[in-house]
Design a protein around this motif. Structure first.
Motif, short mmCIF file in Angstrom:
data_model
loop_
_atom_site.label_atom_id
_atom_site.label_comp_id
_atom_site.label_asym_id
_atom_site.label_seq_id
_atom_site.Cartn_x
_atom_site.Cartn_y
_atom_site.Cartn_z
N VAL A 1 67.65 -120.25 1.93
CA VAL A 1 67.32 -119.72 0.60
C VAL A 1 66.43 -118.48 0.72
CG1 VAL A 1 66.13 -120.20 -1.57
CG2 VAL A 1 67.58 -121.95 -0.51
N ASP A 2 66.86 -117.41 0.08
CA ASP A 2 66.09 -116.17 -0.02
C ASP A 2 65.71 -115.95 -1.48
OD1 ASP A 2 66.52 -115.62 2.69
OD2 ASP A 2 68.33 -114.46 2.27
N LEU A 3 64.43 -115.62 -1.72
CA LEU A 3 63.97 -115.36 -3.08
C LEU A 3 62.69 -114.55 -2.99
CD1 LEU A 3 63.84 -117.75 -6.11
CD2 LEU A 3 61.70 -116.68 -5.35
N ASP A 4 62.49 -113.65 -3.94
CA ASP A 4 61.23 -112.90 -3.98
C ASP A 4 60.76 -112.75 -5.42
OD1 ASP A 4 61.86 -109.77 -4.86
OD2 ASP A 4 63.57 -110.77 -3.93
N VAL A 5 59.45 -112.61 -5.58
CA VAL A 5 58.82 -112.41 -6.88
C VAL A 5 57.85 -111.25 -6.75
CG1 VAL A 5 57.47 -113.42 -8.75
CG2 VAL A 5 58.97 -114.88 -7.36
N ARG A 6 57.96 -110.27 -7.64
CA ARG A 6 57.06 -109.13 -7.61
C ARG A 6 55.88 -109.35 -8.56
NH1 ARG A 6 62.35 -106.77 -7.75
NH2 ARG A 6 62.89 -105.92 -5.70
N PRO A 7 54.78 -108.65 -8.35
CA PRO A 7 53.62 -108.83 -9.22
C PRO A 7 53.97 -108.64 -10.70
CG PRO A 7 53.01 -107.52 -7.32
CD PRO A 7 54.51 -107.66 -7.28
N GLY A 8 53.55 -109.57 -11.54
CA GLY A 8 53.71 -109.43 -12.97
C GLY A 8 55.08 -109.74 -13.53
N GLU A 9 56.06 -110.06 -12.68
CA GLU A 9 57.40 -110.33 -13.21
C GLU A 9 57.64 -111.83 -13.37
OE1 GLU A 9 60.98 -109.36 -11.15
OE2 GLU A 9 60.29 -110.12 -9.24
N ASP B 1 53.46 -114.89 -23.60
CA ASP B 1 52.05 -114.51 -23.70
C ASP B 1 51.47 -114.27 -22.31
OD1 ASP B 1 49.15 -114.68 -23.90
OD2 ASP B 1 49.43 -115.41 -25.93
N LEU B 2 51.79 -115.15 -21.36
CA LEU B 2 51.28 -115.00 -20.00
C LEU B 2 51.81 -113.72 -19.34
CD1 LEU B 2 51.53 -118.66 -18.65
CD2 LEU B 2 49.54 -117.48 -19.57
N GLN B 3 53.04 -113.36 -19.67
CA GLN B 3 53.58 -112.11 -19.14
C GLN B 3 52.71 -110.92 -19.52
OE1 GLN B 3 57.54 -112.44 -20.89
NE2 GLN B 3 58.43 -112.64 -18.85
N GLY B 4 52.18 -110.96 -20.73
CA GLY B 4 51.33 -109.87 -21.18
C GLY B 4 49.99 -109.82 -20.47
N ARG B 5 49.66 -110.87 -19.72
CA ARG B 5 48.41 -110.92 -18.97
C ARG B 5 48.60 -110.55 -17.51
NH1 ARG B 5 44.73 -114.88 -21.87
NH2 ARG B 5 45.72 -115.11 -23.90
N GLY B 6 49.82 -110.15 -17.14
CA GLY B 6 50.07 -109.64 -15.79
C GLY B 6 50.27 -110.69 -14.73
N ILE B 7 50.50 -111.95 -15.12
CA ILE B 7 50.68 -113.02 -14.15
C ILE B 7 52.15 -113.09 -13.75
CG2 ILE B 7 50.52 -115.52 -13.79
CD1 ILE B 7 48.35 -115.42 -16.07
N ALA B 8 52.41 -113.23 -12.47
CA ALA B 8 53.77 -113.44 -11.99
C ALA B 8 54.15 -114.89 -12.21
CB ALA B 8 53.89 -113.07 -10.52
N LEU B 9 55.39 -115.12 -12.65
CA LEU B 9 55.87 -116.46 -12.96
C LEU B 9 57.16 -116.73 -12.19
CD1 LEU B 9 55.52 -116.31 -16.86
CD2 LEU B 9 53.89 -117.37 -15.27
N LEU B 10 57.23 -117.91 -11.59
CA LEU B 10 58.47 -118.41 -11.00
C LEU B 10 58.78 -119.72 -11.70
CD1 LEU B 10 60.82 -118.51 -9.01
CD2 LEU B 10 59.25 -119.49 -7.31
#
Length: 239
Positions: free
Chosen positions: A27-35, A184-193
């Motif tokens: 499994v390959d997966l990546d998350v960028r800051p704030g996305e 709402d959390l997206q607007g606070r700059g938190i990355a979510l998976l």
């Protein structure tokens, strides 16, 4: 690539399983800051197993996991948390403890310097919890427990919040409330998976990874997914 778009989390070639049973293959997966990345898949696809390997609850048998550029593959779960990754499981809370005690435990996991200030911030984000803060978590409805689980995971101010099936067991009304909170959390700059089978969470996704049979079958934007005929037949229109 500018430094602010470099991945925060990178999983490369992750194999994992339980005992003699292998669940994940490469499994390959990546998350960028704030996305916000949505890991979409049916029950049994391997979503929970993958999240547990990311946060250190089970070992990755092969592959690597990097957080903030550092290899955390062999790191203890508590150390991964200290580096800014928190996890909300389907269970999420301690039912015999009060709401406030649950949130304080989340803050203590990273030694939060000012838990009272953080409590006030979280009660502002989850106002339904403020009036019930002295009550046992077991007295909450299923939707309210999800709110508490998210507040507990958010207490340590993570860089990356990993959520396992936040819609599980919730009414459509509460699912919409969870989606609102994620927005709402997206607007606070938190990355979510977010690992989910409910396609309603595509509303908040930056990118999508589709997990099927322990393997990633698709990765791309929501628009690219909707243009894929096979995926459109498999997922769109299903709840």
């Amino acid at each position: 690539m500018p430094s602010d778009t470099m991945p925060l989390l990178v999983a490369s070639g992750v194999d994992a399983g339980y005992g003699t049973m292998q669940v994940l293959w490469g499994v390959d997966l990546d998350v960028r800051p704030g996305e916000t990345v949505l890991l979409l898949g049916a029950n049994g696809a391997g979503k929970t197993t993958f999240l547990k390997s990311l946060v250190g609850l089970i070992d990755a048998r092969q592959g690597s996991i990097r957080l903030g550029g550092d290899d955390i593959t062999q790191m203890r779960s508590s150390d991964r948390m200290r580096r800014g990754m928190t996890y909300m499981s389907e269970l999420a809370v301690f039912p015999d403890l009060s709401i406030e005690e649950n949130i304080r435990i989340g803050a203590q996991a990273l030694g939060h310097a000012n838990p009272n200030r953080r409590l006030d911030e979280l009660y502002g984000l989850f106002p339904v919890l403020r009036d019930k803060r002295r009550d046992a978590a077991s007295t909450l409805s299923g939707g309210q427990r999800k709110m508490l689980g998210m507040a507990k995971a958010m207490a340590a101010e993570p860089k990356l919040l990993v959520l396992d099936e936040p819609s599980a067991g919730l009414s459509p009304l509460f699912v919409k409330e969870v989606i609102r909170i994620l927005r709402d959390l997206q607007g606070r700059g938190i990355a979510l998976l977010v690992a989910e089978q409910n396609i309603g969470f595509l509303e908040v996704a930056t990118r999508v990874f589709v997990l099927e049979g322990g393997r990633i079958r698709f990765s791309g934007t929501v628009a690219e997914m909707s243009d894929n005929e096979a995926l459109r037949r498999a997922y769109f229109g299903l709840k």
